[in-house]
Design an enzyme around this catalytic site. Structure first.
Site, short mmCIF file in Angstrom:
data_model
loop_
_atom_site.label_atom_id
_atom_site.label_comp_id
_atom_site.label_asym_id
_atom_site.label_seq_id
_atom_site.Cartn_x
_atom_site.Cartn_y
_atom_site.Cartn_z
N LYS A 124 59.98 -3.59 108.60
CA LYS A 124 60.53 -2.54 107.74
C LYS A 124 60.92 -1.31 108.55
CE LYS A 124 59.15 -2.49 103.60
NZ LYS A 124 58.30 -2.45 102.43
N ASN A 160 56.84 2.70 87.54
CA ASN A 160 55.72 1.98 88.17
C ASN A 160 54.46 2.83 88.11
OD1 ASN A 160 55.59 3.68 90.63
ND2 ASN A 160 57.66 2.88 90.91
#
Ligand code: C5P
Length: 412
Positions: free
Chosen positions: A354, A226
């Site tokens: 999260k 990425n």
């Protein structure tokens, strides 16, 4: 008797304390009391600016002596001339030492009682700087400090942390007890700066930081990865080290230079990153900044996959280990675990979920709908069990300093 037993017994000494014009001036009143308990008397000069923060009356009541502030005051000058004042003490201490007073002292400017005394003194001078972080970091201030050090001046602090002006970073005056320790050391003849450096807030703490992308091989020449640049993680590792932590930085492949004061471990894949993290435990804090690839090719052949005219076989992916979750549920879990969340929408909602899902203590949420990935700025939201704290858009370096200061505060 002095608090610092290592330094010995009662001192019968006098310092000349110059109180400059900064909000930290109130701590200097406390310093007078701390010193008195250690057998060290203070004779005080307050600058014009200093009198805006504390009064000569308070300083005089605490020191039990006259307080001087005006070069042109006939009474002051008749009682004790500025030359005599500058020689009447065993040590001159400037606290708070503002950027202005240090700039004048570095250049020999003597346009008030404090600066005239600094120019005239034959004694060692100890500065306890206090100012806004940007003023502290300004090239001119750092140049002036180097000049003063070359002239034999000693320094204590500044510390890093939250400042009266609302910013974070270095610039907060050292605490009175720390300044008193430095004064005792100087009065006992310590003349090296190293002996007087203030302790840093994360001294004795270890920190583990992951940064950058991971690279998941498809074959010997191809990989999945990425766009993570590693800038944010590297800045956080450096900021924690600057606050005195012993930092291990575990990094995927990036093209930036690591901070000088960290232990760098280079890895490529998520599996390697997890192994390196486990090997680095125990650690007091874990900051998981790395953009770990969620999946990896299930198989990586030893040979390059050849083009043969047909469409290639589909890539079979398997899930990578979740490093953050693994460490936050480990037996030897770091006492503070900080995860990152890159979000494009409903940032706080997703980050809050999260935090719970990953069982970490804090989540730093980043809105990545703009130029964050690879860019030099970001706008972070710190989500803790107390809620969400939205920070302004900052450079990644400044965000890192702010997070490191928060971590130091947590351990304080
Ligand atoms: O939801 P997501 O997995 O993207 O959460 C991001 C956080 O989890 C970051 O702190 C990242 O470093 C960490 N992470 C990890 N291992 C993974 C995936 C993400 O440590 N495999």
């Amino acid at each position: 008797m002095g608090r610092n037993a290592a330094l010995g017994t009662v001192l019968n000494k006098r310092i000349l304390l110059i109180i400059g014009g900064g909000i930290a001036a109130y701590k200097s009143l406390f310093l007078i009391r701390v010193l008195a308990k250690r057998g060290i008397a203070s004779r005080v000069i307050i600058t014009r600016g200093g009198t805006e923060f504390v009064t000569p009356l308070s300083a005089g009541a605490l020191s039990g002596d006259n307080v001087y502030s005006d070069l042109w005051d006939l009474t002051d000058e008749a009682e004790m001339g500025h030359i005599e004042l500058s020689r009447s003490a065993d040590l001159v201490v400037v606290a708070p030492a503002t950027a202005d007073i240090m700039a004048k002292a570095a250049h020999g400017i003597a346009n008030d009682l404090a600066t005239t005394t600094l120019l005239a003194t034959d004694k060692r001078v100890l500065y306890a700087p206090a100012m806004n972080v940007r003023m502290w970091e300004a090239a001119a201030t750092q140049r002036n400090i180097e000049t003063l050090k070359k002239d034999g001046a000693l320094f204590i602090g500044p510390d890093a942390g939250a400042m009266a002006c609302g910013e974070f970073g270095e610039g907060r005056m050292a605490e009175p007890e720390e300044i008193a320790d430095a004064i005792e050391a100087a009065l006992r003849g310590v003349t090296t700066l190293d002996g007087l450096k203030g302790p840093k807030p994360l001294n004795g703490k270890s920190a583990l930081v992951t940064a950058g992308p991971t690279r998941e091989p498809i074959d010997p020449v191809r990989y999945l990865s990425n766009h993570s640049s590693g800038k944010q993680g590297y800045a956080i590792a450096g900021a924690l080290a600057d606050l005195g932590a012993d930092v291990t930085l575990i990094s995927g492949p990036v093209s930036i230079r690591p901070p000088a004061n960290v232990n760098l471990v280079k890895i490529e894949t998520a599996v390697e990153m997890l192994a390196a993290c486990k090997a680095a435990l125990p650690s007091d804090v874990f900051v998981s900044v790395a953009a770990v690839a969620d999946w990896r090719p299930a198989e990586c052949g030893a040979k390059k996959i050849k083009k043969n005219g047909d469409s290639p076989a589909p890539l079979i992916l398997e899930e990578n280990p979740d490093i953050l979750k693994t460490l936050s549920t480990a037996e030897n879990r770091p006492s503070l675990v900080v995860g990152f969340a890159a979000e494009t929408n409903d940032v706080i909602k997703h980050a809050t979920a999260k935090r719970l899902r990953k069982t970490c203590d804090w989540i730093v949420a980043n809105d990545v709908s703009g130029d964050v990935m690879g860019g030099d700025h970001n706008k972070m939201i710190l989500v803790t069990e107390d809620g969400a704290d939205e920070w302004p858009r900052l450079s990644k370096q400044d965000s890192a300093k702010r997070l490191a200061a928060k971590i130091a505060e947590h351990f304080a």
